[in-house]
Design an enzyme around this catalytic site. Structure first.
Site, PDB file in Angstrom:
ATOM      1  N   ARG A 267       0.836  -1.207   0.000  1.00 23.13           N
ATOM      2  CA  ARG A 267       0.000   0.000   0.000  1.00 23.13           C
ATOM      3  C   ARG A 267       0.871   1.257   0.000  1.00 23.13           C
ATOM      4  O   ARG A 267       0.530   2.255  -0.636  1.00 23.13           O
ATOM      5  CB  ARG A 267      -0.959   0.022   1.195  1.00 23.13           C
ATOM      6  CG  ARG A 267      -2.048  -1.021   1.091  1.00 23.13           C
ATOM      7  CD  ARG A 267      -2.964  -0.767  -0.117  1.00 23.13           C
ATOM      8  NE  ARG A 267      -3.811  -1.910  -0.337  1.00 23.13           N
ATOM      9  CZ  ARG A 267      -3.794  -2.669  -1.425  1.00 23.13           C
ATOM     10  NH1 ARG A 267      -2.976  -2.399  -2.409  1.00 23.13           N
ATOM     11  NH2 ARG A 267      -4.609  -3.683  -1.550  1.00 23.13           N
TER      12      ARG A 267
ATOM     13  N   GLU B 190       2.004   1.569  -3.449  1.00 19.26           N
ATOM     14  CA  GLU B 190       0.881   2.063  -4.243  1.00 19.26           C
ATOM     15  C   GLU B 190       0.678   3.570  -4.016  1.00 19.26           C
ATOM     16  O   GLU B 190       0.448   4.324  -4.969  1.00 19.26           O
ATOM     17  CB  GLU B 190      -0.379   1.298  -3.857  1.00 19.26           C
ATOM     18  CG  GLU B 190      -1.619   1.736  -4.609  1.00 19.26           C
ATOM     19  CD  GLU B 190      -2.849   0.974  -4.162  1.00 19.26           C
ATOM     20  OE1 GLU B 190      -3.601   0.547  -5.037  1.00 19.26           O
ATOM     21  OE2 GLU B 190      -3.050   0.811  -2.938  1.00 19.26           O
TER      22      GLU B 190
ATOM     23  N   SER C 102      15.813  14.465   2.524  1.00 19.76           N
ATOM     24  CA  SER C 102      16.752  13.495   3.065  1.00 19.76           C
ATOM     25  C   SER C 102      16.046  12.351   3.791  1.00 19.76           C
ATOM     26  O   SER C 102      15.084  12.568   4.527  1.00 19.76           O
ATOM     27  CB  SER C 102      17.703  14.184   4.051  1.00 19.76           C
ATOM     28  OG  SER C 102      18.542  13.242   4.667  1.00 19.76           O
TER      29      SER C 102
END
Length: 156
Positions: free
Chosen positions: A96, A99, A122
Site C-alpha cells: 500500500r 501504491e 533526506s
C-alpha cells in the site's frame, strides 16, 4: 569505530531472532525503544536491519530480547539498507505504501519542488512518526508523518 556490513543475511537472521524474542516476551516496539531512549520508529528500523544502533542502545536491546554479545555487536554495524526482497512488495501493508507512491509520487514531487525548488528530501536527516486517530466517520485512521530535511541541488 563504525563498521559497515555488506552481507544482508546477517542482519536478516538477526531481525528474525529479534522479532521471535519480541513475540516470545510479548513486547511492543515501544517497550523495546524505551530501553534505548531513542524513537520507536528508529529503533524498530534498526532492529529490522535498516539502521545501526549506538552501543548502549544495542546492548540494552540485546539484553531485553535475550540476544547474545555478537548480536549486540551486529546491531551496531552500518547495514546495507533498503532490502525489501523482490521487485514489487507482496506484503499488503508494504504494498500500500508502494501504491501510495505510485499514485501520489509525482504529486509529492511537484509540490515539493514548487515549495522548495530543485532538490531532495533526506532519508538520513529524517524523522518518522505513526499515530492512530479516531475517524469522525467511524473507525480509525493512520497518520504517518515523514519529516526529512530538504537538501537543495547545488550547481557545480
Amino acid at each position: 569505530m563504525p563498521h559497515a556490513q555488506f552481507d544482508t543475511t546477517v542482519r536478516s537472521r538477526l531481525a528474525e531472532a529479534a522479532v521471535e524474542a519480541k513475540i516470545r516476551k510479548d513486547l511492543t516496539w515501544r517497550q523495546i525503544a524505551d530501553v534505548t531512549g531513542l524513537s520507536v520508529a528508529f529503533v524498530t528500523a534498526a532492529v529490522l536491519g535498516q539502521h545501526p544502533l549506538p552501543a548502549p542502545a544495542a546492548e540494552a536491546v540485546a539484553e531485553l530480547l535475550g540476544l547474545d554479545d555478537d548480536d549486540a555487536l551486529w546491531l551496531q554495524t552500518i547495514p546495507t539498507r533498503g532490502g525489501v526482497p523482490g521487485a514489487l512488495p507482496t506484503d499488503p501493508t508494504v504494498y500500500r505504501f508502494h501504491e501510495m507512491l505510485q499514485v501520489y509520487g509525482t504529486t509529492l514531487k511537484a509540490l515539493v519542488h514548487e515549495e522548495f525548488g530543485d532538490g531532495i528530501i533526506s532519508a538520513i536527516n529524517f524523522r518518522l512518526d505513526v499515530k492512530k486517530v479516531a475517524d469522525p466517520e467511524g473507525g480509525e485512521r493512520a497518520v504517518i508523518t515523514l519529516d526529512g530535511k530538504y537538501l537543495p541541488t547545488k550547481p557545480f
